[in-house]
Scaffold this motif. Structure first.
Motif, PDB file in Angstrom:
ATOM      1  N   PRO B 357       1.783  -5.465   0.873  1.00  0.00           N
ATOM      2  CA  PRO B 357       1.745  -4.006   1.051  1.00  0.00           C
ATOM      3  C   PRO B 357       1.095  -3.298  -0.129  1.00  0.00           C
ATOM      4  O   PRO B 357       0.707  -2.138  -0.008  1.00  0.00           O
ATOM      5  CB  PRO B 357       3.225  -3.624   1.175  1.00  0.00           C
ATOM      6  CG  PRO B 357       3.987  -4.766   0.599  1.00  0.00           C
ATOM      7  CD  PRO B 357       3.150  -5.981   0.814  1.00  0.00           C
ATOM      8  N   ASN B 358       0.958  -3.980  -1.265  1.00  0.00           N
ATOM      9  CA  ASN B 358       0.371  -3.341  -2.448  1.00  0.00           C
ATOM     10  C   ASN B 358      -1.112  -3.641  -2.611  1.00  0.00           C
ATOM     11  O   ASN B 358      -1.682  -3.349  -3.645  1.00  0.00           O
ATOM     12  CB  ASN B 358       1.122  -3.802  -3.702  1.00  0.00           C
ATOM     13  CG  ASN B 358       2.583  -3.422  -3.645  1.00  0.00           C
ATOM     14  OD1 ASN B 358       2.910  -2.303  -3.265  1.00  0.00           O
ATOM     15  ND2 ASN B 358       3.459  -4.351  -3.978  1.00  0.00           N
ATOM     16  N   GLU B 359      -1.698  -4.247  -1.591  1.00  0.00           N
ATOM     17  CA  GLU B 359      -3.115  -4.575  -1.699  1.00  0.00           C
ATOM     18  C   GLU B 359      -3.953  -3.736  -0.739  1.00  0.00           C
ATOM     19  O   GLU B 359      -3.455  -3.221   0.256  1.00  0.00           O
ATOM     20  CB  GLU B 359      -3.341  -6.066  -1.387  1.00  0.00           C
ATOM     21  CG  GLU B 359      -3.572  -6.923  -2.615  1.00  0.00           C
ATOM     22  CD  GLU B 359      -4.705  -6.426  -3.520  1.00  0.00           C
ATOM     23  OE1 GLU B 359      -5.620  -5.728  -3.054  1.00  0.00           O
ATOM     24  OE2 GLU B 359      -4.648  -6.744  -4.719  1.00  0.00           O
ATOM     25  N   ARG B 360      -5.223  -3.604  -1.095  1.00  0.00           N
ATOM     26  CA  ARG B 360      -6.179  -3.039  -0.154  1.00  0.00           C
ATOM     27  C   ARG B 360      -6.389  -4.028   0.981  1.00  0.00           C
ATOM     28  O   ARG B 360      -6.001  -5.192   0.892  1.00  0.00           O
ATOM     29  CB  ARG B 360      -7.518  -2.792  -0.866  1.00  0.00           C
ATOM     30  CG  ARG B 360      -7.431  -1.717  -1.933  1.00  0.00           C
ATOM     31  CD  ARG B 360      -8.752  -1.588  -2.668  1.00  0.00           C
ATOM     32  NE  ARG B 360      -8.634  -0.622  -3.751  1.00  0.00           N
ATOM     33  CZ  ARG B 360      -9.415  -0.576  -4.819  1.00  0.00           C
ATOM     34  NH1 ARG B 360     -10.403  -1.448  -4.944  1.00  0.00           N
ATOM     35  NH2 ARG B 360      -9.241   0.333  -5.750  1.00  0.00           N
TER      36      ARG B 360
END
Lengths: 401, 401
Positions: B357-360
């Motif tokens: 969820p914290n990635e592009r």
């Protein structure tokens, strides 16, 4: 980075001009399906991307979130893993303190100690900046020097200040006194190298005096120091890249970073409009301009997605002025990402535009993270941006016969 | 890799979880127009790719075909050019031998010598594994120790075995005795460093005794040793990444590699189903899981294209279970490619999926070599996968002020 000897050998002085536009923390993460750059209406930046070659940069290493120091050093062409800037130095630059070679600086916190000296609040209840100023003036008056070493104390915001020691033979290899957690005594002043023992004595004596001065100033009756550091020995951009560089920035820290690598810091007011005016006015005097836009990062840190979008849109209006000056190279990028979603710096690589008549182009037609990821420059370490810019400005000769 | 001091400084312990799914040798080459990954029906892996950011990794360096050691060390975050694992050690791990620091191991072959001692078959006609076991038991009984150095002999498959020397002051700087070609004498035991001369004496004495024991066991009347090595000094994943890592694998070699970097090896049965069951059962106890799928590589080595496809399709069914656990980071990749077409490991880079969820994300919507080559992560060294995973799991602090 390329070895400095190689750089010195192949770089040449030419009249061509480079503008490096750093939009602080510009890269983001999607909120409602779009990143800040994707949500912004910015026709001129997109048109510039269309006419440029694009890519993505890693400031330090894939996955590593850089502070402002490493983020900028990379873009200035200095390997941030090789050239470190201590926290004390960065804080000093951030409040506009000018440092001399050999000065020792540390970041300070006002803190609250209980009667036994145990730290019960590492930030002294975040005292108001006004109170901080008063206390710094008091300390400055009471402790002008220690054993022949001049002391300078300057307030930052809230509980933060910077202390600078000026004299011969100072050595930064001293551990933080900040215990990092409440409920503990401050850590003793401990040198990590024998050459720093005299410096440690000076710092110890300073702390004893400071605590005596502050004892009735609860909640700010103690101080904690960390990030002891000295100016790093950075070869100048003039020396290794043969550039005559100028800095156009509105915040002290970035002016300080620019001075570290030998840039001349121009009067640039406090708005993007004034920064571009400074660029025009000084355009003839330099061959490299670092123009820094701060507010994108500030809004990112605040989690203000639309605030960040607005700054990008505001900046976009000045791109035609930049093109009118017709420098041989224009680069637009960030020093790191600051997604509003994460409310802080992040490790995500930076979109990067390189515009030059001497460069290839690609089919990227938007200045966004996803579009630049498909650019023909690919993904590369930010430290390589400098040699790419120099090359496109025809400021580098052939390497090897 | 990032310098270890930097890693230690910026990594932090958090409750977030990372699952690294290594599909051994998963990358391939087209047969009839499609690679194994392109031919496989694997809706869940493709959907995962769609929701992730993708790229390609080089395990060691572009063009370099890695063995299993370097392939895995890179994914575990250790530069495989810096941390070597000797052949003897890898063979020992492969048969489940647990090694202590300072133990010396070598890979052995039973071989056939003629009456003059010239090697006429380097593999003793590939004697059956059962015969191998008998001979190893015999040697073990006859040669329990040499000059105070304990000797352990353990069979592998066919003509292969491992010999381990246990004692003080052993040094692995000894040349192979395997002449590599038939028609030659075994090479003499030769130290390449003066500190290894005592060890060379021990090995010489061992070989003299072994050849005496084996003299009537034609065709296995000689032995050849190679890959003298000792456990490398690897800092643990706990130490440098602050992880509490677990290994879920079905083959001894991978369990051994995992132990080398400080993973706890879990009981994982022998099937993919059992491996995922082990993941579920132990999910609360660790924050990093290395889950290894072996059969893709085995079928690749056999040149069995459709066998490899089938394993990928089988694995695909377990991806929903993985997503249900909802770790902060899921990575799916290979340690190297093993195209059925080449019947062996290859240098081709590995498709790589990073889900968090914290990635592009990017527009890759299939887990294939060609699709991942267009991913926004670009092409990067496999050793950087660890910092990317730690970053996405929010397990790294800012570097520099």
């Amino acid at each position: 980075m390329l070895p400095i000897e190689v750089l010195k050998e192949i770089t040449v002085k030419t009249p061509s001009k480079i503008v490096l536009l750093v939009i602080d923390g510009v890269g983001g993460l999607p909120v409602g399906g779009k990143t800040e750059l994707e949500a912004a209406h910015k026709p001129h930046l997109d048109e510039l991307a269309r006419r440029s070659i694009c890519g993505l940069t890693d400031p330090v290493y894939p996955g590593v979130t850089p502070g402002s120091g490493p983020g900028h050093l990379g873009l200035f062409g200095y390997d941030p893993l090789k050239y470190g800037i201590g926290r004390g130095v960065l804080e000093a630059l951030g409040i506009g303190m000018e440092l001399g070679a050999g000065d020792l600086v540390a970041r300070g916190n006002y803190a609250t100690a209980d009667p036994k000296g145990i730290i019960v609040d590492r930030r002294a209840g975040r005292i108001p900046t006004e109170k901080n100023k008063e206390l710094c003036e008091l300390l400055q008056r009471e402790i002008p020097e220690i054993e022949g070493i001049r002391v300078e104390i300057r307030p930052g915001k809230e509980h933060r200040f910077v202390v600078r020691f000026i004299g011969e033979g100072l050595d930064a290899r001293i551990e933080d006194t900040d215990p990092q957690k409440e409920g503990r005594h401050p850590r003793p002043v401990t040198p990590t190298h024998p050459d720093a023992s005299r410096t440690a004595e000076v710092v110890r004596a300073f702390l004893v005096k400071a605590h005596r001065v502050l004892k009735d100033y609860h909640p700010a009756n103690a101080i904690l120091l960390r990030g002891f550091s000295q100016l790093p020995a950075l070869p100048s951009m003039g020396e290794i890249f043969k550039l005559t560089p100028a800095c156009i920035a509105t915040y002290p820290m970035y002016k300080g970073l620019a001075r570290l690598v030998g840039m001349e810091v121009l009067e640039a007011g406090s708005t993007i409009e004034e920064e571009f005016a400074a660029l025009r006015e000084n355009y003839d005097r330099f061959d490299f301009f670092y123009l820094h836009v701060k507010q994108t990062d500030s809004f990112g840190e605040d989690g203000n997605f639309w605030g960040k979008v607005k700054v990008i849109e505001e900046l976009d209006q000045y791109i035609p002025q930049l093109l009118e000056l017709a420098p041989e190279v224009i680069t637009v990028t960030g020093d790191h990402s600051t997604p509003a979603l994460l409310r802080g710096h992040s490790w995500h690589p930076n979109p990067f535009i390189l515009y030059s008549p001497n460069e290839r182009t690609d089919d990227v037609d938007r200045f966004t993270e996803a579009a630049c990821a498909k650019g023909a420059l690919g993904r590369f370490p930010a430290v390589a941006a400098m040699t790419l810019m120099l090359a496109a400005a025809l400021k580098m000769e052939k390497f090897g016969a």
